[in-house]
Each structure stands twice: as C-alpha cells, then as structure tokens.
Enzyme design. Structure first.
Site, short mmCIF file in Angstrom:
data_model
loop_
_atom_site.label_atom_id
_atom_site.label_comp_id
_atom_site.label_asym_id
_atom_site.label_seq_id
_atom_site.Cartn_x
_atom_site.Cartn_y
_atom_site.Cartn_z
N ASP A 8 0.95 -1.29 -0.04
CA ASP A 8 0.03 -0.03 0.03
C ASP A 8 1.06 1.07 0.00
OD1 ASP A 8 -2.37 1.78 0.64
OD2 ASP A 8 -1.52 1.68 2.51
N ASP A 10 -0.04 5.00 0.85
CA ASP A 10 -0.66 6.11 1.91
C ASP A 10 -0.77 5.36 3.20
OD1 ASP A 10 -0.90 8.40 0.25
OD2 ASP A 10 -2.88 7.42 -0.50
C1 XBP Z 1 -5.62 6.09 1.02
C2 XBP Z 1 -6.60 6.98 0.69
C3 XBP Z 1 -6.71 7.97 -0.39
C4 XBP Z 1 -5.92 9.09 -0.04
C5 XBP Z 1 -6.60 10.23 -1.02
O1 XBP Z 1 -5.97 4.69 1.34
O2 XBP Z 1 -7.78 6.59 1.32
O3 XBP Z 1 -7.91 8.13 -0.72
O4 XBP Z 1 -6.29 9.72 1.29
O5 XBP Z 1 -6.05 10.02 -2.20
P1 XBP Z 1 -5.07 3.53 1.05
P2 XBP Z 1 -6.98 10.52 -3.48
O6 XBP Z 1 -3.84 3.78 2.02
O7 XBP Z 1 -5.59 2.39 1.82
O8 XBP Z 1 -5.00 3.06 -0.47
O9 XBP Z 1 -7.47 11.91 -3.06
O10 XBP Z 1 -5.84 10.47 -4.61
O11 XBP Z 1 -7.81 9.54 -3.87
MG MG Z 2 -2.91 2.95 3.46
#
Ligand code: XBP
Ligand code: MG
Length: 222
Positions: A8, A10
């Site tokens: 993953d 973020d």
């Molecule tokens: C991460 C997210 C993302 C970011 C925003 O989820 O939810 O939506 O906060 O990104 P994960 P965008 O780590 O579970 O993948 O605004 O580009 O959608």
């Molecule tokens: Mg995440």
C-alpha cells in the site's frame, strides 16, 4: 515461498495523509468553499477510501442540507487537489516510514518482485517516489495498481487482485503490507497474507486477520 511483496502507499510507505489533508483544505479555500477538514474530522473521513468518494461522503453526511456538488464538480476539485498534493510533495519534507527503504532494497537484492496496490492515483505515486527516492515509480516497482484502474476501491479486493494478475502469481506466493483496516480487508479478501504497520490515523483500528501487526518495518525479516 514468497516471490513478491505488494505495498500500500498512503500510511504504509509514508505518512502522507497530512499532505492529502492540506491539499484538500487548500483546494476548498481556493474555490471559496467553507469546507475545512481538521485532524479529528479527517480521521473519521478516512474510513471512506478515495478522495472523490471522501468528498461525496462528507457532503452527503455533514452538508446534506446545502446545495450538493455534482460528480463533475467533485472531479474538477479533486483534480486541483491532486495538483496541489504533487506541489506539496515536490517542496520536499516527506520521508518514507522507518524501515521501508531498507526493506525494499533488501527485497530487490534478494530477487523478490515488488508491486503497489493503492487507492490513490498514479500521479500521486510518482510524486511520492520522486520525493522519497528521487526516481519514477517504475524504477522501483514492477507492477503499479492504482485507484483509477479499478471499479471498486479498498476494502474491496480489486486493487490487490489487479496487482496479482499483473504479477501473474497466486496470492499464496505474495505478501501484502498495509496500515489500515480497509487495506487489510482488501488484501485478505484477495487471499493475501498481510503485515500491518499501523500509522498516524489507524493506530486504534481492528487488525484481526493480519499475519502480523508490528510498529514499523525496521528489521523486518523476509
Ligand atoms: C488512502 C486513501 C487515499 C488518500 C487520498 O487509502 O484513502 O484516498 O487519502 O487519495 P489506502 P486520493 O492507503 O488504503 O490506499 O485523493 O488520490 O484518492
Ligand atoms: Mg494506507
């Protein structure tokens, strides 16, 4: 035997959510909107993965008695938010979580294949790898599955299934790395063993079903 690692982005590779939050708030302000997401509110809003989906969930849940932005306007605003996020990361100041760079370097040296499965979009993955490695994402990860390439974002398994399909490997040959309950659900629904490193916004979530829950990837043994 493990043949590939699927990460993953973020919260797992780096603590990016404060940069996302700032990019959302800057965008709302630049468009004359009175939306502002503070840390406590953002913590709740993160339960909805995906920025466009998060904006829609916020207006339906907390701004329901106001005129509603339509999907086109949400997409326009989100495009601005993505540009803003890229600019924030280009200014520097974001680093990988402890142990991440070392694990990826060791895995690569050991011949393991590397993949990404993230809800965020491709430009944001590039912004992160440029900021943290000084390289485009393809120079580090062989497979990159991003939110705009699937119908359903996490906690649906689609992103991990897409990464597995592109790797051409069964889930049993791979290991996933996540920081959130939504991510863990997505990975385990795709049949993956999952290592969880809880982050800034996800420390109090339920991680039952994880192979391991550890504070960081420092010293993680392959
Ligand atoms: C991460 C997210 C993302 C970011 C925003 O989820 O939810 O939506 O906060 O990104 P994960 P965008 O780590 O579970 O993948 O605004 O580009 O959608
Ligand atoms: Mg995440």
């Amino acid at each position: 035997m493990t043949k590939a690692l699927i990460f993953d982005v973020d919260g797992t590779l780096a603590e990016t959510e404060e940069a996302h939050r700032q990019a959302f708030n800057d965008t709302f302000q630049a468009n004359g909107m009175d939306w502002h997401w503070d840390v406590a509110l953002y913590g709740q809003l993160l339960k909805t993965t995906g920025g466009k989906e998060r904006m829609a969930a916020y207006q339906q849940g907390q701004r329901a008695d106001e005129p509603q932005l339509d999907q086109t306007r949400i997409e326009e605003l989100h495009l601005q938010k993505t540009k803003r996020y890229g600019a924030i990361l280009a200014e520097g100041g974001l680093s990988l979580r402890a142990g991440v760079a070392d694990l990826i370097a060791r895995a690569s040296k050991a011949g393991l294949r590397l993949a990404i499965a993230t809800t965020t979009s491709r430009p944001n993955v590039g912004a992160l790898t440029q900021c943290c490695w000084g390289k485009p994402p393809e120079e580090i990860f062989e497979v990159i599955a991003t939110g705009e390439q699937v119908q359903a974002k996490k906690p649906a398994p689609d992103l991990f299934e897409l990464a597995l399909m592109r790797l051409g490997l069964p889930a049993s040959d791979c290991l996933a790395f996540e920081d959130s309950r939504n991510g863990l659900l997505a990975a385990t629904r795709a049949g993956l063993r999952t290592i969880v490193t809880p982050g800034q916004y996800t420390g109090d979530e339920d991680f039952s079903g994880a192979e391991k829950v550890i504070p960081s990837l420092v010293g993680f043994r392959l």
